[in-house]
Design a protein around this motif. Structure first.
Motif, PDB file in Angstrom:
ATOM      1  N   VAL A 126      10.464   3.780   2.601  1.00 46.93           N
ATOM      2  CA  VAL A 126      11.349   4.923   2.345  1.00 46.93           C
ATOM      3  C   VAL A 126      11.843   5.493   3.682  1.00 46.93           C
ATOM      4  O   VAL A 126      13.023   5.809   3.841  1.00 46.93           O
ATOM      5  N   ALA A 127      10.929   5.577   4.659  1.00 45.06           N
ATOM      6  CA  ALA A 127      11.315   6.125   5.970  1.00 45.06           C
ATOM      7  C   ALA A 127      12.434   5.285   6.588  1.00 45.06           C
ATOM      8  O   ALA A 127      13.428   5.824   7.093  1.00 45.06           O
ATOM      9  N   TYR A 128      12.298   3.959   6.534  1.00 48.01           N
ATOM     10  CA  TYR A 128      13.353   3.104   7.095  1.00 48.01           C
ATOM     11  C   TYR A 128      14.658   3.267   6.322  1.00 48.01           C
ATOM     12  O   TYR A 128      15.747   3.245   6.900  1.00 48.01           O
ATOM     13  N   THR A 172       0.858  -1.194   0.000  1.00 47.15           N
ATOM     14  CA  THR A 172       0.000   0.000   0.000  1.00 47.15           C
ATOM     15  C   THR A 172       0.896   1.246   0.000  1.00 47.15           C
ATOM     16  O   THR A 172       2.088   1.157   0.298  1.00 47.15           O
ATOM     17  N   PRO A 173       0.321   2.422  -0.282  1.00 44.74           N
ATOM     18  CA  PRO A 173       1.117   3.648  -0.190  1.00 44.74           C
ATOM     19  C   PRO A 173       1.778   3.805   1.176  1.00 44.74           C
ATOM     20  O   PRO A 173       2.922   4.212   1.288  1.00 44.74           O
ATOM     21  N   ASN A 178      18.247  17.245   5.550  1.00 44.88           N
ATOM     22  CA  ASN A 178      19.392  17.313   6.458  1.00 44.88           C
ATOM     23  C   ASN A 178      20.513  16.369   6.021  1.00 44.88           C
ATOM     24  O   ASN A 178      21.693  16.690   6.131  1.00 44.88           O
ATOM     25  N   LEU A 179      20.109  15.196   5.517  1.00 47.68           N
ATOM     26  CA  LEU A 179      21.120  14.250   5.034  1.00 47.68           C
ATOM     27  C   LEU A 179      21.632  14.629   3.648  1.00 47.68           C
ATOM     28  O   LEU A 179      22.614  14.047   3.172  1.00 47.68           O
ATOM     29  N   GLY A 180      20.942  15.555   3.001  1.00 49.03           N
ATOM     30  CA  GLY A 180      21.348  15.954   1.645  1.00 49.03           C
ATOM     31  C   GLY A 180      21.040  14.888   0.607  1.00 49.03           C
ATOM     32  O   GLY A 180      21.735  14.783  -0.404  1.00 49.03           O
ATOM     33  N   ILE A 181      19.984  14.069   0.847  1.00 45.67           N
ATOM     34  CA  ILE A 181      19.698  12.988  -0.109  1.00 45.67           C
ATOM     35  C   ILE A 181      18.299  13.114  -0.718  1.00 45.67           C
ATOM     36  O   ILE A 181      17.747  12.147  -1.230  1.00 45.67           O
ATOM     37  N   ASN A 182      17.744  14.308  -0.653  1.00 46.15           N
ATOM     38  CA  ASN A 182      16.394  14.491  -1.165  1.00 46.15           C
ATOM     39  C   ASN A 182      16.295  14.128  -2.643  1.00 46.15           C
ATOM     40  O   ASN A 182      15.415  13.368  -3.063  1.00 46.15           O
ATOM     41  N   GLU A 183      17.224  14.653  -3.430  1.00 47.42           N
ATOM     42  CA  GLU A 183      17.156  14.429  -4.884  1.00 47.42           C
ATOM     43  C   GLU A 183      17.370  12.953  -5.197  1.00 47.42           C
ATOM     44  O   GLU A 183      16.658  12.374  -6.018  1.00 47.42           O
ATOM     45  N   ALA A 184      18.363  12.352  -4.528  1.00 44.03           N
ATOM     46  CA  ALA A 184      18.677  10.954  -4.823  1.00 44.03           C
ATOM     47  C   ALA A 184      17.490  10.042  -4.490  1.00 44.03           C
ATOM     48  O   ALA A 184      17.129   9.158  -5.276  1.00 44.03           O
ATOM     49  N   VAL A 185      16.858  10.277  -3.332  1.00 46.69           N
ATOM     50  CA  VAL A 185      15.728   9.421  -2.947  1.00 46.69           C
ATOM     51  C   VAL A 185      14.553   9.676  -3.889  1.00 46.69           C
ATOM     52  O   VAL A 185      13.845   8.742  -4.298  1.00 46.69           O
ATOM     53  N   CYS A 186      14.363  10.921  -4.262  1.00 41.67           N
ATOM     54  CA  CYS A 186      13.285  11.252  -5.205  1.00 41.67           C
ATOM     55  C   CYS A 186      13.510  10.480  -6.514  1.00 41.67           C
ATOM     56  O   CYS A 186      12.594   9.863  -7.060  1.00 41.67           O
ATOM     57  N   ASN A 241       2.494   0.870  -8.978  1.00 40.30           N
ATOM     58  CA  ASN A 241       1.652   1.218  -7.813  1.00 40.30           C
ATOM     59  C   ASN A 241       2.408   2.017  -6.749  1.00 40.30           C
ATOM     60  O   ASN A 241       1.847   2.399  -5.737  1.00 40.30           O
ATOM     61  N   ILE A 242       3.697   2.290  -6.973  1.00 40.65           N
ATOM     62  CA  ILE A 242       4.414   3.152  -6.024  1.00 40.65           C
ATOM     63  C   ILE A 242       3.885   4.581  -6.170  1.00 40.65           C
ATOM     64  O   ILE A 242       3.787   5.088  -7.279  1.00 40.65           O
ATOM     65  N   PRO A 243       3.543   5.205  -5.068  1.00 39.88           N
ATOM     66  CA  PRO A 243       3.058   6.596  -5.177  1.00 39.88           C
ATOM     67  C   PRO A 243       4.195   7.519  -5.640  1.00 39.88           C
ATOM     68  O   PRO A 243       5.370   7.168  -5.518  1.00 39.88           O
ATOM     69  N   ASP A 244       3.808   8.695  -6.140  1.00 43.47           N
ATOM     70  CA  ASP A 244       4.823   9.693  -6.475  1.00 43.47           C
ATOM     71  C   ASP A 244       5.589  10.052  -5.208  1.00 43.47           C
ATOM     72  O   ASP A 244       5.044   9.975  -4.102  1.00 43.47           O
ATOM     73  N   PHE A 245       6.793  10.554  -5.392  1.00 46.27           N
ATOM     74  CA  PHE A 245       7.619  10.958  -4.247  1.00 46.27           C
ATOM     75  C   PHE A 245       6.861  11.964  -3.366  1.00 46.27           C
ATOM     76  O   PHE A 245       6.823  11.835  -2.136  1.00 46.27           O
ATOM     77  N   ALA A 246       6.238  12.952  -4.004  1.00 42.29           N
ATOM     78  CA  ALA A 246       5.520  13.973  -3.231  1.00 42.29           C
ATOM     79  C   ALA A 246       4.387  13.345  -2.418  1.00 42.29           C
ATOM     80  O   ALA A 246       4.144  13.738  -1.268  1.00 42.29           O
ATOM     81  N   GLU A 247       3.732  12.354  -3.014  1.00 44.73           N
ATOM     82  CA  GLU A 247       2.644  11.685  -2.272  1.00 44.73           C
ATOM     83  C   GLU A 247       3.200  10.909  -1.081  1.00 44.73           C
ATOM     84  O   GLU A 247       2.588  10.866  -0.011  1.00 44.73           O
ATOM     85  N   ILE A 248       4.347  10.300  -1.286  1.00 44.67           N
ATOM     86  CA  ILE A 248       4.959   9.543  -0.172  1.00 44.67           C
ATOM     87  C   ILE A 248       5.223  10.480   1.002  1.00 44.67           C
ATOM     88  O   ILE A 248       4.922  10.167   2.153  1.00 44.67           O
ATOM     89  N   LEU A 249       5.723  11.664   0.702  1.00 39.76           N
ATOM     90  CA  LEU A 249       5.992  12.627   1.783  1.00 39.76           C
ATOM     91  C   LEU A 249       4.699  13.011   2.494  1.00 39.76           C
ATOM     92  O   LEU A 249       4.674  13.225   3.707  1.00 39.76           O
TER      93      LEU A 249
END
Ligand code: 26Q
Length: 839
Positions: free
Chosen positions: A52-54, A44-45, A98-106, A118-126
């Motif tokens: 992603v959080a883990y 699920t989303p 803070n970790l400087g990995i926003n772009e990479a994770v996105c 079925n993976i939600p968009d990055f913005a939706e995950i946030l």
């Protein structure tokens, strides 16, 4: 033949620490499978959010352990921040930047999406993250901003609080009224915390005390309690911005002690015993949705306060003895900050622990205690000050009551020595209020037991010294100082307003993120039309996004070109949202009287929760919604005015609101708002302020320049003088026909035709006492709003003012505030944490 026996070594990044997009993709799927127990097709989303959080948490764990290890090894001085509230806001997005990995994770999420649609968009995950709403408002959010700055400034710190199972309620609006829904932030678990059952402590209650003589013949007191609960710590890492420092937020959960008492079993009191267990666990169930206007003594709240304070002090003493040596150096290794009086019982608890448990002499224990604590006051309203009845104390904390009596006895002797023959002063300064029923004055306990006392804005500190704590300021002038609040620019600009942050960084580089004074460089761009145009376009596009959201949520169509006039904060009478409403009604009436009138189109946006049971605040919410119904649906208005109340205002939502504001409403009655912090967040995002001479507004105006700030209304001295005279609201009512008209309409049910008497209590309040002087400030406010409307017509100049607000807001970074606390109160130094690989 040359046979290759060893296969080639393919360097592979570790799944839990690697930062390449490929590794992040693998780590997300790995966490989805092994932690969530799901595979992509059925996830699920929420599962994806957690995966992603883990993945992000994995990447900060090493920094976290390494930070604690560094502090212990280097034997550093540590700040312990004690607060009953932490209003954190979502962790994921903050940790990513803070970790400087926003772009990479996105990118990792986006690439995974091509394999697993079925993976939600990055913005939706946030968006999925349920924020921990462990606070009511400003005080709790301040604690969260300060933790961010402490870690970013690499200050050794640990924060202690309560892990409420239900945080601040979710707000729904039903038929215009607020409806409270239980907040279930832990429903899907919390990936950011790690429970540490091995560090549990026990806290006791009730019972009685017994004197005895120890083996050396010394008089001692034993507390025979009748109830005990366990405190279990749940730790969350708080990472600094692009630093290896990750401090700890340690929140305590109450649990029943393990075994039932079998002798009671036999006596057949099984159900009482079970009830006891249930009661223990109830202790940390819920955050009291109280506000700072009126103190209402709820016994469970005192139990909560004592519980988390006792857990935290035992924890600190344990750490200190384990790593740093003996108790007489406690104050050298730790300084404990009391976030208002909510944790002030810590002063008596530390005395109890030092004297009764560790058998120090009273004088030595008192010396350590008074060198350990510092106290921040957040309110001037006498009725908001915490007072607990002696009776309650006697039944809950009999030993602490004795200790408080002893502190008071010695303290009053000191007062008498310094001010002979001043009985009235003794009565005023006593820790015990004896005017009627007897109460303990927690602000007095905090003031006597702390080495430093501070207010949260210049005016507030002045008033603190002149009013509520006047006698203490006379007796201990050296204890007092001002520490004007600040807010973190990471969350409230970089994260919440990426477009503006990008534009700023393009022009002046990224140094402003850690040194907000750097924003001043923007001043040289105010005369560059292309820069101003970009600034304006960004504001417009954010307003369009909010307009879109409002249309989706509420079905109200708003004009993104209209002036966005926003009041978002807790709903209290002293903050005067109803003054704002009187302005809306006045504009509406002007349109009705002259439908072709040329007015500046405005969208009024409100957001904020009211304390359940605070009827007047609830009625104000209903009034806003009732006025919205009339204004939004009147064809004469022709969409020139819109009024929107946005439900469930919280940190996540605030981050979306601040960037969209043209005008920030900071209209409390002068002398009532200790500081305010929303005022800083709005200005940091380029909103202009319409505000009174109150709290930090005064300093914001001074910083941004009086030409870039809309000031109106009585000063604190004028309020004081008017209150001392016999103020009569009717005089002002009769003097101003617009005011009269607006008040009459509310009074005879123009906005509540089905129930014409609905708003009568609000009106009665205004016309009999008008405690917050709305009728006096109304005329000044309307006149000032007229200046705002005129100013907004000159968009180029408005943009300049907006840029100057941002360029000059540097002072209001929480980094500045924390540096001041470090240098002037805590005397702690930064400690650099180097990266280290544990595995
Ligand atoms: C106290 C006793 C029992 C139950 C609840 C409470 C309680 C809970 C929360 C009392 C007060 C609060 C919150 C107070 C608060 O948020 N004060 C605000 O603090 C900000 C940070 O300094 C200031 O900017 C605001 O001006 C101030 O109102």
């Amino acid at each position: 033949m040359n046979k290759n026996i060893n296969p080639p070594i393919i360097p592979m990044e570790d799944n839990r620490t690697g930062l390449s997009v490929e590794t992040l993709k693998r780590a997300i799927l790995d966490n989805l499978f092994y932690v969530q127990g799901k595979f992509p097709a059925i996830a699920t989303p929420q599962d994806y959010y957690r995966a992603v959080a883990y993945t992000v948490r994995d990447r900060l764990l090493q920094h976290w352990f390494n930070t604690s290890e560094t502090y212990l090894k280097e034997n550093v001085r540590i700040v312990a921040y004690l607060s009953s509230e932490f209003l954190l806001g979502p962790h994921l997005s903050n940790n990513l930047i803070n970790l400087g990995i926003n772009e990479a994770v996105c990118q990792a999420v986006t690439e995974l999406k091509s394999d697993f649609p079925n993976i939600p968009d990055f913005a939706e995950i946030l968006e999925i993250e349920e924020e921990p709403g462990l606070g009511n408002g400003g005080l709790g959010r301040l604690a969260a901003c300060y933790m961010d700055s402490l870690a970013t400034l690499e200050i050794p710190a640990i924060s202690y609080g309560i892990r409420y199972e239900f945080g601040i309620f979710d707000q729904e609006i039903e038929n215009g009224w607020q409806k409270e829904i239980t907040d279930k932030w832990l429903k899907f678990g919390n990936p950011w915390e790690i429970v540490r059952p091995e560090a549990e402590v026990k806290v006791k209650w009730g019972g009685h005390t017994e004197p005895y003589f120890d083996e050396n013949g010394r008089y001692q007191v034993k507390w025979i309690a009748h109830k005990e609960v366990k405190g279990i710590p749940y730790d969350t890492p708080i990472l600094g911005y692009k630093k290896y420092t990750a401090n700890t937020l340690r929140l305590w959960k109450a649990e029943a002690v393990e075994c039932l008492n079998f002798s009671i079993f036999k006596a057949g009191d099984y159900f009482d015993e079970v009830q006891d267990k249930v009661d223990s666990e109830n202790l940390t169930k819920i955050l009291y949705p109280n506000d700072d206007t009126c103190f209402t003594p709820q016994p469970l709240r005192l139990e909560q306060q004592y519980f988390f304070v006792s857990c935290s002090l035992q924890d600190i003493i344990r750490l200190h003895l384990k790593y740093k040596g003996s108790l007489d150096t406690l104050h050298e290794k730790f300084t404990l900050q009391l976030n208002d009086t909510h944790p002030a019982i810590a002063i008596a608890e530390l005395m109890h622990l030092l004297v009764d448990e560790h058998h120090l002499e009273w004088e030595q224990a008192w010396d350590i205690t008074t060198k350990t604590f510092a106290y921040t006051n957040h309110s001037l309203l006498p009725e908001a000050l915490e007072r607990w009845s002696i009776r309650l104390f006697q039944s809950l904390l009999p030993r602490h009551l004795q200790i408080i009596y002893e502190i008071n006895y010695r303290f009053l002797q000191e007062v008498a020595l310094k001010y002979p023959d001043d009985r009235d002063r003794l009565r005023r300064m006593s820790l015990i209020d004896e005017t009627g029923d007897r109460y303990i004055r927690m602000a007095h306990l905090a003031s006597v037991g702390s080495y430093a006392i501070n207010g949260v804005a210049a005016l507030h500190t002045e008033l603190l010294k002149e009013e509520v704590l006047q006698d203490f300021a006379q007796m201990y002038p050296e204890k007092f100082s001002n520490k004007t609040n600040g807010v973190t620019p990471r969350r409230f600009l970089l994260l919440s307003n990426p477009k503006l942050a990008d534009l700023i960084s393009q022009k002046i580089g990224e140094d402003w993120i850690n040194n907000l004074e750097e924003l001043r460089q923007l001043e040289s761009f105010v005369d560059r039309p292309d820069f101003c145009q970009k600034w304006r376009n960004i504001k417009l596009s954010i307003k369009q996004e909010l307009a879109h959201y409002i249309e989706q949520e509420k079905g109200i169509k708003i004009d993104p070109y209209s002036l966005f006039d926003i009041q978002a904060k807790r709903i209290h009478e002293y903050k005067r949202p109803h003054l704002n409403v009187l302005h809306i009604i006045t504009l509406y009436n002007k349109i009705k009287a002259n439908p072709d009138i040329d007015i500046t189109p405005r969208t009024f946006i409100f957001g904020g929760k009211a304390t359940p049971g605070y009827f007047m605040a609830q009625l104000i919410i209903k009034l806003i919604n009732s006025v919205a119904d009339v204004v939004n649906n009147d064809p004469d208005v022709r969409d020139r005015l819109k009024v929107v109340f946005l439900k469930d205002y919280n940190v996540k939502f605030a981050q979306r609101v601040y960037p969209a504001a043209d005008l920030s409403e900071q209209i409390s009655l002068a002398g009532r708002e200790a500081s305010g912090t929303g005022n800083m967040k709005f200005a940091m995002n380029g909103a202009l302020t319409i505000g009174t001479f109150d709290g930090a507004n005064i300093e914001i105006r001074e910083a941004v320049g009086c030409d870039n700030f809309f000031l109106f209304g009585l000063t604190e001295e004028e309020v004081y003088a008017l209150k001392a005279s016999d103020y009569n609201p009717w005089y002002y009512y009769h003097q101003n026909s617009y005011l009269r008209h607006a008040i009459d309409q509310i009074g005879y049910g123009f906005f509540s035709p089905q129930d014409p008497e609905l708003f009568r209590p609000l009106l009665d309040n205004l016309m009999t006492s008008d405690e917050y002087l709305l009728l006096v400030d109304y005329g000044f406010y309307i006149e000032c709003q007229e200046r705002v409307s005129q100013a907004y017509r000159d968009l180029e100049n408005w943009t300049k003012m907006s840029i100057l607000n941002v360029a000059r807001i540097g002072k209001f970074s929480s980094d500045r505030a924390i540096r001041e606390y470090c240098q002037e109160i805590w005397h702690v130094e930064p400690v650099t944490v180097e990266p280290k690989n544990y595995l």
